[in-house]
Design a protein around this motif. Sequence first.
Motif, PDB file in Angstrom:
ATOM      1  N   ALA A 117       0.819  -1.211   0.000  1.00 19.62           N
ATOM      2  CA  ALA A 117       0.000   0.000   0.000  1.00 19.62           C
ATOM      3  C   ALA A 117       0.855   1.264   0.000  1.00 19.62           C
ATOM      4  O   ALA A 117       0.423   2.310  -0.488  1.00 19.62           O
ATOM      5  CB  ALA A 117      -0.940  -0.002   1.205  1.00 19.62           C
ATOM      6  N   ALA A 118       2.067   1.163   0.529  1.00 20.26           N
ATOM      7  CA  ALA A 118       2.984   2.307   0.527  1.00 20.26           C
ATOM      8  C   ALA A 118       3.697   2.440  -0.814  1.00 20.26           C
ATOM      9  O   ALA A 118       4.455   3.383  -1.017  1.00 20.26           O
ATOM     10  CB  ALA A 118       4.006   2.169   1.656  1.00 20.26           C
ATOM     11  N   GLY A 119       3.473   1.477  -1.719  1.00 18.51           N
ATOM     12  CA  GLY A 119       4.021   1.577  -3.061  1.00 18.51           C
ATOM     13  C   GLY A 119       5.346   0.878  -3.293  1.00 18.51           C
ATOM     14  O   GLY A 119       5.983   1.081  -4.324  1.00 18.51           O
ATOM     15  N   PHE A 120       5.759   0.037  -2.359  1.00 15.80           N
ATOM     16  CA  PHE A 120       7.033  -0.661  -2.522  1.00 15.80           C
ATOM     17  C   PHE A 120       6.848  -1.945  -3.331  1.00 15.80           C
ATOM     18  O   PHE A 120       5.849  -2.642  -3.173  1.00 15.80           O
ATOM     19  CB  PHE A 120       7.649  -0.992  -1.158  1.00 15.80           C
ATOM     20  N   PRO A 121       7.829  -2.278  -4.167  1.00 16.52           N
ATOM     21  CA  PRO A 121       7.759  -3.543  -4.919  1.00 16.52           C
ATOM     22  C   PRO A 121       8.144  -4.719  -4.013  1.00 16.52           C
ATOM     23  O   PRO A 121       8.757  -4.513  -2.961  1.00 16.52           O
ATOM     24  CB  PRO A 121       8.805  -3.348  -6.022  1.00 16.52           C
ATOM     25  N   GLU A 130      -0.979  10.917  11.935  1.00 10.23           N
ATOM     26  CA  GLU A 130       0.236  10.452  11.270  1.00 10.23           C
ATOM     27  C   GLU A 130       1.424  11.351  11.577  1.00 10.23           C
ATOM     28  O   GLU A 130       2.551  10.886  11.639  1.00 10.23           O
ATOM     29  CB  GLU A 130       0.032  10.354   9.756  1.00 10.23           C
ATOM     30  N   PHE A 131       1.160  12.660  11.760  1.00  7.81           N
ATOM     31  CA  PHE A 131       2.251  13.566  12.117  1.00  7.81           C
ATOM     32  C   PHE A 131       2.845  13.156  13.463  1.00  7.81           C
ATOM     33  O   PHE A 131       4.066  13.148  13.643  1.00  7.81           O
ATOM     34  CB  PHE A 131       1.776  15.022  12.170  1.00  7.81           C
ATOM     35  N   GLY A 132       2.010  12.785  14.400  1.00  5.17           N
ATOM     36  CA  GLY A 132       2.488  12.318  15.702  1.00  5.17           C
ATOM     37  C   GLY A 132       3.309  11.051  15.577  1.00  5.17           C
ATOM     38  O   GLY A 132       4.356  10.909  16.215  1.00  5.17           O
ATOM     39  N   PHE A 178       9.572   8.100   7.448  1.00  2.48           N
ATOM     40  CA  PHE A 178       9.297   8.800   6.194  1.00  2.48           C
ATOM     41  C   PHE A 178       8.434   7.958   5.251  1.00  2.48           C
ATOM     42  O   PHE A 178       7.521   8.462   4.606  1.00  2.48           O
ATOM     43  CB  PHE A 178      10.600   9.217   5.495  1.00  2.48           C
ATOM     44  N   ALA A 179       8.718   6.659   5.170  1.00  4.40           N
ATOM     45  CA  ALA A 179       8.014   5.799   4.219  1.00  4.40           C
ATOM     46  C   ALA A 179       6.549   5.584   4.585  1.00  4.40           C
ATOM     47  O   ALA A 179       5.687   5.524   3.703  1.00  4.40           O
ATOM     48  CB  ALA A 179       8.723   4.454   4.110  1.00  4.40           C
ATOM     49  N   PHE A 180       6.256   5.462   5.869  1.00  7.97           N
ATOM     50  CA  PHE A 180       4.905   5.082   6.274  1.00  7.97           C
ATOM     51  C   PHE A 180       4.145   6.158   7.045  1.00  7.97           C
ATOM     52  O   PHE A 180       2.936   6.022   7.249  1.00  7.97           O
ATOM     53  CB  PHE A 180       4.961   3.788   7.093  1.00  7.97           C
ATOM     54  N   HIS A 181       4.826   7.211   7.479  1.00  4.36           N
ATOM     55  CA  HIS A 181       4.153   8.268   8.242  1.00  4.36           C
ATOM     56  C   HIS A 181       4.592   9.661   7.818  1.00  4.36           C
ATOM     57  O   HIS A 181       4.381  10.622   8.543  1.00  4.36           O
ATOM     58  CB  HIS A 181       4.429   8.093   9.742  1.00  4.36           C
TER      59      HIS A 181
END
Length: 144
Positions: free
Chosen positions: A50-54, A110-112, A96-99
Amino acid sequence: MSLETAQSPAQTPWQTAAILIGRLIFAAVFLLAVVFKFTDMGATAGYIAAAGFPFPLFLAWCAALLEVVLVICFLTGAFFTPAALVAAVYVIFLGFAFHGPSHWAGNQAEFGFFVDHFTFLAGLLFAAVHGPGRVLTWKPGSAS
């Protein structure tokens, strides 16, 4: 486990306790993460996808194996400084990748979560500099 060396100053009991508790907390955080991964590797892979990683299943297994190694290093004190530095890079990558900023508009919580990764980073960097302590620490290659 190694004993304190003559060249280094003695740790006070509270310093020893604080270091051991810190190591246990680091290990517990990564242990919980790896338990959740092993409990449902498919869900972890789905989150990664869902985060776009292969190759999400492959990456989920890589993350789980890394976390197992980190748990071992934090519990034993072996390779502690390199492990803390690797964990620091991993934690910031995860932040950075997930939040990261792209997630903040949809959910302010998500900022927290993102900021929490930096507090964890601070602890890991501090641990990397100060090491695993002198008690209950395995030093590979030592004669003890």
